[in-house]
Design a protein around this motif. Structure first.
Motif, PDB file in Angstrom:
ATOM      1  N   LYS A  74       0.804  -1.224   0.000  1.00 28.64           N
ATOM      2  CA  LYS A  74       0.000   0.000   0.000  1.00 28.64           C
ATOM      3  C   LYS A  74       0.841   1.280   0.000  1.00 28.64           C
ATOM      4  CE  LYS A  74      -4.061  -2.052   2.189  1.00 28.64           C
ATOM      5  NZ  LYS A  74      -5.043  -1.962   3.284  1.00 28.64           N
ATOM      6  N   THR A 127       1.636  10.486   3.573  1.00 35.52           N
ATOM      7  CA  THR A 127       0.530   9.566   3.802  1.00 35.52           C
ATOM      8  C   THR A 127      -0.733  10.170   3.219  1.00 35.52           C
ATOM      9  OG1 THR A 127       1.562   8.741   5.829  1.00 35.52           O
ATOM     10  CG2 THR A 127      -0.808   8.371   5.586  1.00 35.52           C
ATOM     11  N   ARG A 174      -6.638   9.982   4.053  1.00 36.45           N
ATOM     12  CA  ARG A 174      -7.396   9.058   4.910  1.00 36.45           C
ATOM     13  C   ARG A 174      -6.499   7.984   5.520  1.00 36.45           C
ATOM     14  NH1 ARG A 174     -10.538   9.686   0.269  1.00 36.45           N
ATOM     15  NH2 ARG A 174     -12.452  10.887   0.563  1.00 36.45           N
ATOM     16  N   GLY A 175      -5.202   8.071   5.254  1.00 33.86           N
ATOM     17  CA  GLY A 175      -4.260   7.115   5.828  1.00 33.86           C
ATOM     18  C   GLY A 175      -4.275   5.755   5.182  1.00 33.86           C
ATOM     19  N   GLU A 176      -4.939   5.631   4.008  1.00 38.03           N
ATOM     20  CA  GLU A 176      -5.089   4.319   3.382  1.00 38.03           C
ATOM     21  C   GLU A 176      -3.868   3.908   2.564  1.00 38.03           C
ATOM     22  OE1 GLU A 176      -6.964   7.262   0.464  1.00 38.03           O
ATOM     23  OE2 GLU A 176      -6.482   7.105   2.583  1.00 38.03           O
ATOM     24  N   TYR A 177      -2.993   4.848   2.272  1.00 35.62           N
ATOM     25  CA  TYR A 177      -1.788   4.533   1.505  1.00 35.62           C
ATOM     26  C   TYR A 177      -0.731   5.604   1.775  1.00 35.62           C
ATOM     27  CZ  TYR A 177      -3.298   8.296  -1.573  1.00 35.62           C
ATOM     28  OH  TYR A 177      -3.678   9.515  -2.055  1.00 35.62           O
TER      29      TYR A 177
END
Length: 198
Positions: free
Chosen positions: A6, A133, A136-139
């Motif tokens: 990710k 980052t 939303r912190g997803e990747y």
């Protein structure tokens, strides 16, 4: 684009070559820029906790500026950053010039002397990779962004020594993401080159 766990990694990190040439750039990345060094939230407490140990490595002007501004400041575009002496495009308060005019980081000097166990902010360690980052912190995203003039000696030296960006920056990559991540990146970079050669 290379994707590992990710993390979105620009192809240039595998393809471009780079080795810092401090005798030529003089550590100018600690001075040139729109703000101080970006800081992760977890690094704020670390800097406060280590301040007294790195204080002997700071200049009197830097100590005065830190006492006035704080050990870190908030920038509306970049978030938490290190203070600088004066305004933008000024030296980081944690940097000072040695007898050769090369800017040295107080944290890194203290680390090299065995005084502390934390080398420096990860954004500094990563440069010229800019690591961010997602909102939303997803990747995470890793881009190669050398300064055109400042980093030209490093680009030339990297080509001469044939050192890809990711290999030169192995230490901070492992520090941030771990040894397994680095091995996966190395494998992906090798496959990327193999694919380009076909």
């Amino acid at each position: 684009m290379i994707v590992v766990d990710k993390v979105l990694i620009s192809d240039e990190i595998a393809e471009a070559q780079f080795v810092c040439d401090l005798n030529k750039c003089k550590g100018g990345c600690c001075e040139e820029g729109d703000a101080g060094a970006p800081l992760e939230d977890a690094e704020l407490d670390i800097m406060v906790d280590l301040f007294e140990k790195v204080k002997p490595y700071l200049t009197p002007a830097a100590i005065a500026e830190i006492e006035r501004k704080g050990k870190y400041v908030y920038h509306r575009e970049f978030g938490w950053v290190t203070p600088t002496l004066g305004g933008d495009n000024e030296i980081c308060v944690y940097g000072s010039r040695d007898e050769k005019g090369i800017i040295k980081c107080a944290f890194e000097q203290a680390y090299n002397d065995g005084v502390i166990g934390w080398k420096k902010p990860i954004s500094c360690h990563f440069f010229p990779i800019i690591q961010k980052t997602g909102k939303r912190g997803e990747y995470d995203r890793m881009n190669y962004e050398p300064r055109p003039t400042l980093c030209s000696p490093a680009c030339s030296l990297g080509k001469k020594l044939k050192v890809p960006v990711y290999k030169f920056l192995k230490e901070p990559i492992v520090r941030k993401y771990g040894e397994d991540f680095y091995k996966a990146l190395e494998k992906a970079a090798t496959e990327y080159y193999t694919g380009k050669e076909k």
